[in-house]
Design an enzyme around this catalytic site. Structure first.
Site, PDB file in Angstrom:
ATOM      1  N   ARG A   2      -3.092  31.195  13.884  1.00  0.00           N
ATOM      2  CA  ARG A   2      -2.373  30.308  12.948  1.00  0.00           C
ATOM      3  C   ARG A   2      -1.633  31.115  11.871  1.00  0.00           C
ATOM      4  O   ARG A   2      -2.083  32.192  11.478  1.00  0.00           O
ATOM      5  CB  ARG A   2      -3.358  29.295  12.338  1.00  0.00           C
ATOM      6  CG  ARG A   2      -3.915  28.367  13.415  1.00  0.00           C
ATOM      7  CD  ARG A   2      -4.840  27.338  12.855  1.00  0.00           C
ATOM      8  NE  ARG A   2      -4.156  26.413  11.969  1.00  0.00           N
ATOM      9  CZ  ARG A   2      -4.777  25.498  11.232  1.00  0.00           C
ATOM     10  NH1 ARG A   2      -6.090  25.394  11.296  1.00  0.00           N
ATOM     11  NH2 ARG A   2      -4.090  24.693  10.459  1.00  0.00           N
TER      12      ARG A   2
ATOM     13  N   GLN B 156      -2.796  23.581   1.489  1.00  0.00           N
ATOM     14  CA  GLN B 156      -3.449  24.884   1.636  1.00  0.00           C
ATOM     15  C   GLN B 156      -2.650  25.967   0.935  1.00  0.00           C
ATOM     16  O   GLN B 156      -3.221  26.830   0.253  1.00  0.00           O
ATOM     17  CB  GLN B 156      -3.656  25.202   3.117  1.00  0.00           C
ATOM     18  CG  GLN B 156      -4.668  24.256   3.752  1.00  0.00           C
ATOM     19  CD  GLN B 156      -4.973  24.558   5.195  1.00  0.00           C
ATOM     20  OE1 GLN B 156      -4.338  25.416   5.807  1.00  0.00           O
ATOM     21  NE2 GLN B 156      -5.932  23.850   5.753  1.00  0.00           N
TER      22      GLN B 156
ATOM     23  N   ASP C 152      -3.213  14.870   8.936  1.00  0.00           N
ATOM     24  CA  ASP C 152      -4.326  15.081   9.881  1.00  0.00           C
ATOM     25  C   ASP C 152      -4.571  13.871  10.772  1.00  0.00           C
ATOM     26  O   ASP C 152      -5.399  13.931  11.685  1.00  0.00           O
ATOM     27  CB  ASP C 152      -5.611  15.415   9.109  1.00  0.00           C
ATOM     28  CG  ASP C 152      -5.562  16.817   8.522  1.00  0.00           C
ATOM     29  OD1 ASP C 152      -4.713  17.618   8.954  1.00  0.00           O
ATOM     30  OD2 ASP C 152      -6.369  17.100   7.626  1.00  0.00           O
TER      31      ASP C 152
ATOM     32  N   LYS D 121      -1.335  23.306  13.597  1.00  0.00           N
ATOM     33  CA  LYS D 121      -2.694  22.879  13.232  1.00  0.00           C
ATOM     34  C   LYS D 121      -3.694  23.599  14.162  1.00  0.00           C
ATOM     35  O   LYS D 121      -3.351  24.603  14.764  1.00  0.00           O
ATOM     36  CB  LYS D 121      -2.811  21.361  13.316  1.00  0.00           C
ATOM     37  CG  LYS D 121      -1.984  20.646  12.240  1.00  0.00           C
ATOM     38  CD  LYS D 121      -2.485  20.977  10.850  1.00  0.00           C
ATOM     39  CE  LYS D 121      -1.602  20.396   9.767  1.00  0.00           C
ATOM     40  NZ  LYS D 121      -1.967  20.895   8.441  1.00  0.00           N
TER      41      LYS D 121
ATOM     42  N   ARG E 201      -0.521  20.214  18.024  1.00  0.00           N
ATOM     43  CA  ARG E 201      -0.943  18.825  18.248  1.00  0.00           C
ATOM     44  C   ARG E 201       0.144  17.989  18.908  1.00  0.00           C
ATOM     45  O   ARG E 201      -0.174  16.986  19.552  1.00  0.00           O
ATOM     46  CB  ARG E 201      -1.409  18.191  16.922  1.00  0.00           C
ATOM     47  CG  ARG E 201      -2.759  18.712  16.503  1.00  0.00           C
ATOM     48  CD  ARG E 201      -3.336  18.035  15.279  1.00  0.00           C
ATOM     49  NE  ARG E 201      -4.687  18.547  15.047  1.00  0.00           N
ATOM     50  CZ  ARG E 201      -5.313  18.510  13.881  1.00  0.00           C
ATOM     51  NH1 ARG E 201      -4.734  17.978  12.831  1.00  0.00           N
ATOM     52  NH2 ARG E 201      -6.534  18.989  13.760  1.00  0.00           N
TER      53      ARG E 201
HETATM   54  C1  S3P Z   1      -6.137  20.708   3.992  1.00  0.00           C
HETATM   55  C2  S3P Z   1      -4.773  20.646   4.044  1.00  0.00           C
HETATM   56  C3  S3P Z   1      -4.014  20.303   5.250  1.00  0.00           C
HETATM   57  C4  S3P Z   1      -4.877  19.688   6.327  1.00  0.00           C
HETATM   58  C5  S3P Z   1      -6.187  20.378   6.476  1.00  0.00           C
HETATM   59  C6  S3P Z   1      -6.960  20.379   5.165  1.00  0.00           C
HETATM   60  C7  S3P Z   1      -6.791  21.078   2.723  1.00  0.00           C
HETATM   61  O1  S3P Z   1      -3.396  21.459   5.754  1.00  0.00           O
HETATM   62  O2  S3P Z   1      -4.191  19.688   7.551  1.00  0.00           O
HETATM   63  O3  S3P Z   1      -6.978  19.750   7.460  1.00  0.00           O
HETATM   64  O4  S3P Z   1      -7.993  20.847   2.569  1.00  0.00           O
HETATM   65  O5  S3P Z   1      -6.093  21.618   1.849  1.00  0.00           O
HETATM   66  P1  S3P Z   1      -1.945  21.909   5.211  1.00  0.00           P
HETATM   67  O6  S3P Z   1      -2.086  22.065   3.777  1.00  0.00           O
HETATM   68  O7  S3P Z   1      -1.643  23.198   5.887  1.00  0.00           O
HETATM   69  O8  S3P Z   1      -1.016  20.809   5.631  1.00  0.00           O
END
Ligand code: S3P
Length: 429
Positions: A122, A169, A315, A342, A346
Site C-alpha cells: 500500500r 490517515q 469504507d 485499500k 476494492r
Molecule cells: C481510517 C481512515 C480511512 C479508512 C480506514 C481508517 C482512519 O483511510 O479507510 O479504514 O482511521 O484514519 P484513509 O484515510 O486512507 O481514507
C-alpha cells in the site's frame, strides 16, 4: 485457508451491538500513550488492527493493561516513548502504520515500521512526502514509498499542507507529527475525511483550530489523560444495515453506533436509495455523536454516488455495492479511486465477485456502474484477504438463490471478530 458457506435467509431480525469503532480505538491508544496520566478506554475494539497499535506502543515502553472490560494506558507524555528493540509490525493496519509514522518522525530515536503482505503493497508516499517536508528522515523500499519504512526521528517544523486526497490517515499522521513540530502544522483536504483525530486531540487538550476542510495543530503542547468511551463502529454496522434492507421481513435495531457526520455517508446513501433507516436516541459520548439505528427491509433503487459523500462512506463501498446489486436500476459510483488502494483493490475485487454472482458491473478507474437485479446467484467468491470484501459477500449470500461460499475469511478478525456470530444470531432460516 478458512472459508464459510452461507445459506439464503428469510429475515434479519433482533437487536445487536456492534464492536467499538476501529478508528477511535486506534487513536485512544495513541493519545493515551502520549498524554500525562492514566487514560481509560471503554468499548475498545479488540480486533487485530487495534492490537497492532497496542503492541507497537507497548514496544515503545508504554504500559497498557486490559482486564477484559477496560483498557488502561499509562501515558508517558510527549517525550516519554523509548526506542523499540525491534521492528514495529503493523500487521494489516494502514491506520497504525501511517499514523505512527508521523508520531515516530518527531521522536529522538530510530524505528522501523512494517506490515503484512497486503500493507507492504500500500502507498506510503502519501505520508512520507509531507512528513519529509516537515523535516522527517524516512527511508523505505521503492524510493521511500513502500514499507518497511526506517524512521530517524528528530526535530520537525510545522508546514501548511494541501493534501491531494481526502484521507484521515494522511491528516492524522501530520497532526501527530505536528504535536512535535516547531510552530503550527496545517492540513487541508479536498473534502472532509473522518475527523476523529480532531475531536480526540481537543478532548486530550491539544492546541487545535479547525476551518472547513482544514485543521491546525500547535506543537509542544502536552496532553492530559482522559476517560474515553468508544461507540460502536458504523463501518461494522453498515453490513447489518445492508443485510436488513435487502432481506425481506427484516427489522433490526443496531444499538450504540457512532454517527459522526464525517462517517454517516452510508446512511445518506442508503436512505437516498430508498432505505428505511431511522436514528433513535441521538446523544454525545466522549465528544462523538452516537445513536441507535433502526433498519427495515426496503425496495432499493439505484442512485449516483460521487463528490463529498465518498470520503464520508469510504469504507462502506463493499456493503453499498451489495445494496446496489439488489437495487432497481443502475448505481453509479465516481470519485472513489481511493478504493483501489485499500486492503485490496476494492473496485476490482467487488466487480469480480458481483459478476460471479451474475451481476453486470462496469469497472472504471475511479468507480463502477452496477446494474441491480432481483436475482443474485450462489457460488464461490474470494475475500482477496480484505475483511470488508469478506463481510459484504457474506451479506450478499442472504439474498442469493443458493448458498455462497466466501474463501479466505480469516481477515474478518482485523476489524470485526464477532461478525459471523452476530450474523448467525440475526438471520432467520
Ligand atoms: C481510517 C481512515 C480511512 C479508512 C480506514 C481508517 C482512519 O483511510 O479507510 O479504514 O482511521 O484514519 P484513509 O484515510 O486512507 O481514507
Amino acid at each position: 485457508m478458512n472459508s464459510i458457506t452461507i445459506q439464503p435467509a428469510v429475515s434479519v431480525k433482533g437487536e445487536i451491538i456492534v464492536p467499538g469503532d476501529k478508528s477511535i480505538s486506534h487513536r485512544s491508544i495513541m493519545l493515551g500513550a502520549l498524554a500525562h496520566g492514566i487514560t481509560t478506554v471503554h468499548g475498545f475494539l479488540r480486533g487485530e488492527d487495534n492490537m497492532s497499535t497496542m503492541h507497537a506502543f507497548r514496544a515503545m515502553g508504554v504500559e497498557i493493561n486490559d482486564d477484559g472490560k477496560t483498557i488502561q494506558i499509562c501515558g508517558r507524555g510527549l517525550h516519554g516513548l523509548k526506542e523499540p528493540d525491534d521492528v514495529l509490525d503493523c500487521g494489516n493496519s494502514g491506520t497504525t502504520i501511517r499514523l505512527i509514522s508521523g508520531l515516530l518522525s518527531g521522536q529522538s530515536f530510530f524505528s522501523v515500521v512494517t506490515g503484512d503482505q497486503y500493507l507492504r503493497k500500500r502507498p506510503m508516499k502519501r505520508v512520507v512526502e509531507p512528513l519529509t517536508l516537515m523535516g522527517a528522515r524516512i527511508a523505505g523500499r521503492n524510493g521511500g514509498t513502500l514499507a518497511p519504512l526506517a524512521i530517524n526521528g528528530g526535530p520537525l517544523k510545522g508546514i501548511d499542507y494541501q493534501s491531494p486526497v481526502s484521507s484521515a490517515q494522511i491528516k492524522s499522521s501530520l497532526m501527530l507529527a505536528g504535536l512535535y513540530a516547531d510552530g503550527e502544522t496545517k492540513v487541508t483536504e479536498p473534502s472532509l475525511s473522518r475527523d476523529h483525530s480532531e475531536r480526540m486531540f481537543k478532548f486530550f487538550g491539544a492546541s487545535l483550530t479547525r476551518n472547513e476542510n482544514g485543521v491546525t495543530v500547535r506543537g509542544g503542547i502536552e496532553l492530559t489523560a482522559q476517560h474515553v468511551t468508544v461507540p460502536g463502529d458504523i463501518s461494522s454496522a453498515a453490513f447489518f444495515m445492508v443485510a436488513a434492507l435487502i432481506t425481506p421481513n427484516s427489522e433490526l435495531l443496531i444499538k450504540n453506533v457512532g454517527v459522526n457526520p464525517s462517517r454517516t455517508g452510508i446512511i445518506d446513501i442508503l436512505q437516498a436509495m430508498g432505505g428505511d433507516i431511522k436514528l433513535l436516541e441521538q446523544r454525545e459520548i466522549s465528544g462523538e455523536p452516537v445513536a441507535d439505528i433502526l433498519v427495515r427491509s426496503s425496495q432499493l433503487k439505484g442512485i449516483s454516488i460521487s463528490g463529498d459523500v465518498v470520503p464520508r462512506a469510504i469504507d462502506e463501498f463493499p456493503a453499498i455495492c451489495v445494496a446496489a446489486a439488489r437495487a432497481e436500476g443502475v448505481t453509479t459510483i465516481r470519485d472513489a479511486k481511493e478504493l483501489r488502494v485499500k486492503e485490496t483493490d476494492r473496485i476490482t475485487a467487488i466487480a469480480g465477485n458481483l459478476r460471479t454472482l451474475g451481476i453486470t458491473v462496469t469497472e472504471i478507474e475511479d468507480g463502477m456502474d452496477i446494474i441491480g437485479s432481483e436475482q443474485l446467484l450462489g457460488g464461490t467468491v474470494d475475500s482477496c484477504g480484505d475483511h470488508r470484501i469478506a463481510m459484504s459477500m457474506s451479506v450478499a449470500a442472504l439474498v442469493a438463490s443458493s448458498a455462497i461460499t466466501v474463501t479466505d475469511i480469516g481477515c474478518v478478525a482485523t476489524s470485526f471478530p464477532t461478525f459471523f456470530t452476530l450474523l448467525e444470531k440475526t438471520v432467520g432460516k
